[in-house]
Design a protein around this motif. Structure first.
Motif, short mmCIF file in Angstrom:
data_model
loop_
_atom_site.label_atom_id
_atom_site.label_comp_id
_atom_site.label_asym_id
_atom_site.label_seq_id
_atom_site.Cartn_x
_atom_site.Cartn_y
_atom_site.Cartn_z
N LEU A 126 0.83 -1.02 -0.15
CA LEU A 126 0.00 0.06 0.19
C LEU A 126 0.72 1.16 0.16
CD1 LEU A 126 -2.68 -1.22 2.58
CD2 LEU A 126 -3.33 -0.69 0.13
N ARG A 127 2.07 1.20 0.65
CA ARG A 127 2.96 2.13 0.69
C ARG A 127 3.66 2.44 -0.67
NH1 ARG A 127 4.31 3.42 6.74
NH2 ARG A 127 6.33 4.26 5.99
N VAL A 128 3.57 1.60 -1.65
CA VAL A 128 4.59 1.73 -2.84
C VAL A 128 3.63 1.66 -3.90
CG1 VAL A 128 6.84 1.09 -1.66
CG2 VAL A 128 5.13 -0.80 -3.05
N GLY A 129 2.30 1.80 -3.91
CA GLY A 129 1.70 1.92 -5.04
C GLY A 129 0.44 0.94 -5.35
N PHE A 130 0.20 -0.02 -4.55
CA PHE A 130 -0.77 -1.02 -4.56
C PHE A 130 -2.09 -0.60 -4.21
CE2 PHE A 130 -3.39 -4.46 -2.47
CZ PHE A 130 -3.64 -5.22 -3.72
#
Length: 309
Positions: free
Chosen positions: A70-74
């Motif tokens: 979630l922190r890298v684009g998911f």
């Protein structure tokens, strides 16, 4: 499968494990529903798992995978979520997928990583304390006998209780502790040694992970913990302190026990049988809440035979 406000909903299929190829498009499988971590961008499907097809020592837990994704684009928008059991790792992952803004809160991230390390590496990794307020949020999970015998709808109720408490914790600023979020300390687990092998022990205990911690403190780094259930079946957890513990191959033991369970009990479903990862696993998680029908003496004999192979 989306809920109010576009939130992804959760399918709970107790004890079921499927191959990644069978996972529907636009979905994410968590913590054992699919064995192993996978990313399939064309079909928009994912598995955040650390039990199969990976080196557990070097693989993030499910809640940590979810946090980092979630922190890298998911984005989990519109995805169906599949789980086959409830524990702290799975519940935190579900909550993060449904509340993605929480992944950006540093206090949440620190707490999630603490839980993830405990789940991935167990008590031998070191400090197993987690934030007191987070323990309060996850307290509905700490009634294993009742939880295992509940219906799927009641499982969903426990998940909803945890989600509601986690949202309250987040709204309060994800504090380390708070007067309104206190939970009693769990008593030190007691255990009985049922079998003492050369490199492992079979213990009877209601203490769960705590029983492993007690064994590790005594220098026993591989164990099987038996916990009798109210329906007469026995829940077994198999674990070793790390992948660096030699002469106790958990997957080999799990395979042997799964074969023994099927041979002894013809009504045992293969897709709910013994399973796990390289350092931890356990007995069947059947839809009716039952576990293994093997008695401890049978388990000890199967384990010893598997270790001689």
């Amino acid at each position: 499968m989306t809920g109010p406000s576009g939130l992804s909903q959760v399918a709970i299929l107790k004890g079921v494990t499927i191959p990644f190829d069978e996972l529907p498009r636009n979905s994410v499988a968590l913590d054992g529903y699919v064995q192993g971590p996978f990313v399939d961008l064309p079909l928009n499907r994912y598995s955040f798992d650390h039990h199969g097809g990976c080196v557990r020592h070097a693989t993030l837990s499910t809640c940590e995978m979810t946090l980092d994704a979630l922190r890298v684009g998911f984005s989990a928008a519109g995805l169906s979520i599949y789980i086959n059991d409830l524990d702290a790792d799975t519940v935190l992952a579900v909550w993060l997928l449904q509340t993605p803004a929480a992944a950006r809160v540093e206090r949440v991230a620190v707490a999630v990583r603490a839980v993830g390390r405990i789940d991935a590496l167990g008590p031998a990794a070191g400090n197993t304390e987690r934030e007191a307020a987070l323990r309060w949020a996850l307290a509905p999970l700490t009634q294993p006998d009742e939880l295992r015998l509940q219906s799927e709808a009641e499982w969903r109720g426990v998940l909803d209780q945890c989600i509601e408490r986690l949202n309250h914790w987040l709204d309060a600023g994800a504090p380390l502790q708070a007067e309104s979020m206190r939970v009693a300390e769990a008593p030190e687990p007691t255990f009985e040694v049922l079998y003492d092998g050369e490199v492992w022990q079979l213990l009877k205990s209601d203490g769960g992970v705590g029983a492993f911690a007690a064994a590790y403190r005594r220098g026993v780094f591989a164990a099987v913990v038996a916990r009798p259930l109210a329906d007469g079946s026995i829940e077994y957890t198999i674990g070793k302190a790390s992948e660096f513990v030699r002469h106790f191959d958990v997957p080999t033991v799990l395979t042997a026990l799964a074969a023994a369970e099927l041979a002894s009990h013809r009504d045992q479903r293969a897709d709910c049988n013994w399973g796990g990862g390289s350092t931890i696993g356990g007995s069947p998680r059947n839809p009716d809440g039952s576990a293994s029908r093997l008695i401890p003496a049978q388990v000890a004999a199967v384990v010893e035979e598997a270790l001689r192979l």
